[in-house]
Design a protein around this motif. Structure first.
Motif, short mmCIF file in Angstrom:
data_model
loop_
_atom_site.label_atom_id
_atom_site.label_comp_id
_atom_site.label_asym_id
_atom_site.label_seq_id
_atom_site.Cartn_x
_atom_site.Cartn_y
_atom_site.Cartn_z
N TYR A 36 8.17 -0.97 4.35
CA TYR A 36 7.45 -2.15 4.82
C TYR A 36 7.21 -2.02 6.31
O TYR A 36 8.10 -1.65 7.07
CB TYR A 36 8.25 -3.43 4.53
N ILE A 62 -2.23 -6.55 1.84
CA ILE A 62 -0.82 -6.50 1.43
C ILE A 62 -0.44 -7.85 0.84
O ILE A 62 -0.55 -8.88 1.50
CB ILE A 62 0.09 -6.17 2.64
N VAL A 82 6.51 -1.24 0.11
CA VAL A 82 5.16 -1.60 -0.29
C VAL A 82 4.70 -0.55 -1.28
O VAL A 82 4.72 0.65 -0.99
CB VAL A 82 4.21 -1.64 0.93
N ILE A 84 1.65 0.97 -3.01
CA ILE A 84 0.20 1.03 -2.88
C ILE A 84 -0.38 1.29 -4.27
O ILE A 84 -0.04 2.30 -4.90
CB ILE A 84 -0.25 2.12 -1.88
N GLU A 91 -7.68 -0.16 -3.12
CA GLU A 91 -6.26 -0.01 -2.79
C GLU A 91 -5.71 -1.35 -2.37
O GLU A 91 -6.32 -2.07 -1.59
CB GLU A 91 -6.08 1.03 -1.69
N GLY A 93 -1.77 -3.24 -1.49
CA GLY A 93 -0.33 -3.06 -1.29
C GLY A 93 0.43 -4.25 -1.85
O GLY A 93 0.02 -5.40 -1.71
#
Length: 158
Positions: A36, A62, A82, A84, A91, A93
């Motif tokens: 993170y 995120i 995190v 991904i 993409e 997170g």
């Protein structure tokens, strides 16, 4: 026979924890796992969208899963990671408390999600995986990141 069926990859899940519970998502959705790091907040974004990070030139939203799933106040420590994900060519997170391992489950080890009535939306659950004494809540990550929320993610990317 497809390559996926021959290798059994479609039955592999990345196991992670949120609070006291263990969850699993299809390993094929996972692009990488990172520690993170500080995110850049986006004004007027929902609480569960922590912000964005620059990942090799790509701006990645995120999402904190503790906030998204109402699982109490998130804490960030050395175990926080995190994941991904690659969802619909984007993409994203996903912040989780920790990642444990990759598990393989046969169809016999997956039970349907229990009916919760209207008290809880279980549309995003694939079922419950049982592995020895472990019970893993299997999540359909595409359904969890519903089209409305993916729309929010699209706005961030724009």
């Amino acid at each position: 026979m497809s390559v996926v069926a021959a290798t059994g990859v479609d039955n592999e899940y990345l196991a992670f924890t949120l609070g006291e519970e263990e969850y699993g998502i299809a390993i094929l959705k996972v692009q990488e796992i990172r520690g993170y790091e500080t995110v850049t907040r986006i004004a007027n974004a929902p609480d569960f969208i922590k912000g964005v990070v620059n990942l090799r030139g790509i701006i990645v939203p995120i999402i904190d899963m503790r906030i998204k799933l109402n699982l109490g106040t998130p804490t960030y420590d050395q175990f926080t990671v995190v994941i991904i994900l690659n969802l619909r060519g984007r993409e994203v997170g996903m912040v989780v408390d920790s990642v444990s391992d990759v598990i393989s489950l046969s169809p016999e080890q997956v039970r349907p999600a229990p009916e919760m009535g209207t008290a809880m939306n279980t549309d995003h659950l694939i079922g419950l995986g049982t592995l020895d004494q472990r019970m893993v809540i299997l999540v359909d990550i595409d359904k969890l990141m519903s089209s409305t929320e993916m729309g929010l993610i699209e706005k961030i990317h724009a």
